[in-house]
Design an enzyme around this catalytic site. Sequence first.
Site, PDB file in Angstrom:
ATOM      1  N   GLU A 156       0.783  -1.226   0.000  1.00  0.00           N
ATOM      2  CA  GLU A 156       0.000   0.000   0.000  1.00  0.00           C
ATOM      3  C   GLU A 156       0.821   1.286   0.000  1.00  0.00           C
ATOM      4  O   GLU A 156       0.367   2.305  -0.492  1.00  0.00           O
ATOM      5  CB  GLU A 156      -0.941   0.001   1.218  1.00  0.00           C
ATOM      6  N   SER A 445     -49.222 -38.387   4.003  1.00  0.00           N
ATOM      7  CA  SER A 445     -49.315 -39.527   4.918  1.00  0.00           C
ATOM      8  C   SER A 445     -48.283 -39.492   6.043  1.00  0.00           C
ATOM      9  O   SER A 445     -48.373 -40.289   6.982  1.00  0.00           O
ATOM     10  CB  SER A 445     -49.159 -40.832   4.131  1.00  0.00           C
TER      11      SER A 445
END
Length: 736
Positions: A156, A445
Amino acid sequence: MGSTSGRTPLVAERRGAGRAPAGGTTKARTRSAPKTAARTGGGNGGGRGNGGGRSGRGGKPRRGIVSRFFRWIGRLVWGIAWRVTAVVALVLGTVTWYFYTQLPPLSELLDARTRGSVTLLDHEGEVFAWRGETFGGQITATQVSPHLRNAVVATEDRRFYRHFGVSPRGIASAIRINLSEGRGPFEGNGGSTITQQVAKLLCLGVAFDPAQWKSEAEYESDCRRGSMVRKIKEVPYALAMEWKYSKNDILTIYLNRAYLGAGARGFEAAAQRYFGTSANKVDPAQAAMLAGLLVAPSYYAPTRSLERAQGRANVIIGLMQQQGYLTKAEADQARANPARLSEAAEARAGGYFADWVVETTPDFLARDTTEDVIIHTTLDQHLQRAAETALADVFATKVKDGSKAQAAVVVMSADGAVRAMVGGRKTQVAGDFNRATQAMRQTGSAFKPFVYAVALDLGYSPADFVEDAPLTINVRGSGPWSPKNYTNTYRGIVPLTEALKHSLNTAAVRISEAVGRDNVRRVATDFGIDSDLAAGPALALGVSEATLLEMTGAYAGILNGGSAVTPYGVIELRLQGEKKPLFGQGGGIGERVISEQAARLLTYMMSEVINSGTGTRARLPGREAAGKTGTTQAARDAWFVGFTADYVAGVWMGYDDNTPLAGVTGGGLPAEIWREVMIRVHDGLPARPLPMIVPTPRAPPVVNPPPAEAPAAPAREPDLAERILNEVLGTIGGQP
């Protein structure tokens, strides 16, 4: 000696008589000029001499005028320049001083999140998921791994320790690059130093205001705008920071506040999120990958694309080597052994489960928390992976390519502790629609066990008999209703066990009508089916809706001996740094619904469903299991829910838009998914018998009297089941 006043000097006359002798006065030169002119008398020689004298006097003044003009311009420019510089310096100094007075202590700048985070631990205490922006804790530039510090500086701002907060060279270079690539001068590369980037992270001292920004994301986006005005403001703010804090302090702010993808705020949180280690301990490869996230956190996040993150890390390793932070051998070692995700980060397990836990936790402690919250959950990551891989394998091998059918899986213990949850075929997601907890679907069911649970609790035996035959019931307000079996065939008088294992519809309706629909609704509700259950006779056939989580929890009540359970995923919740939990377990075993004997008898009946009924495809090798299939009208939903002595699991399959499933019933793919899940779930566990009671077989009841010529049967008092059966046959018009 006589006086010489008025005499002509005894010297030769010089050319250019206009010049006075050295040491002479202006007055003397003025007097002598006419005499000289008189003597020469204007002859040719005198004329030439005169002409030469005028030429000399004319050239020098012109050069002097130009020189004086440029000197005047220089003085004017210098005067303006130093005055402007003084004004700019004064303004810059004043603004810098103002920002300096506004800067808070360093400790207040390390974590400025307006909301907290949620960290979720599995049942063994291992992190498996995060929600919100996590902050792993404060770190400093002096304590962090040197490799990480060097990687950030190399990436950076390689002159970070040498400049005063602003790098004119870097800004000029960025402007040149932006213009050469067709962008505006401040679009794209910004040439910002780390100090300027910190100024952006701090939004130049402007605090987040919910009234001005809808979200923190919008606030941060606004703070990072690269306009000319923003750049100008950054300069005095950066200078003020350099004045107020040391270089290591500024880097500490950066290391703690930078967003690094996947909800990680700061390098400590990112190191824990991606690698399961502290930022103090990362190696060069890990440090390079973390530093590489700064340029585009979401794009380079290793959880999104590990290969892309490793490629970016290789670039950072090259910068570290180039700037002397790594030797060639160290750089080669880092490239040969790239950083890899931790097991938890790679698995990204339990996304649906984590969503469910957060959604069922009070908002002020989860979604809207301003504190960092730790939630210890019931999740078993081994079981979670088992459920995910089983579902994926079945769809990969037994479902046609391109199918949009969905499925969900829930695995829990008998007390309701949820161990695994899959809310859809895309397992590594968060925030997606959770079909295990949010989809309300007809149960078909799979609802029938609750009908038989009521009958068994009232004294029926699995060996008692019921009639499976055509049936018509007059429903008030609807008219005649005639249920049919799935096969459109009928078996006549059958034991209750056979009626359940073959999922006979008319038999289930007869039992429901005999024991009372209200009782069926009550038992189903008490077991955890929270929806508005149907009031008519179709209740017995599962026309009501429920979630898979509710159904699985209700079956857990059967396994545990007949007591209701509340499915739960939270063991305890506490604030980060606190030892005492705010609250503990949020569910578990509740009140008894049916007798333990009834539950054990029902378990036997459901085991026969798997042994020789509709659920044979769910049979487990060498292990007892019980369950029930379920298929709704037009096969829009297919279910299989069942359990062993150790775990309960539920599977649902269907389409989100209710499109009918082609050729799929509960005893088909859902049963196979259930089987594959349970085989993996029980891997390494010893087989244990089901807690069930096997009933004594009985002879079929005599419904019609014997022929007159046959010897009369000895008189016998009918049992409870026979009395209920006869009452039902007489009430609803069934024929033997």
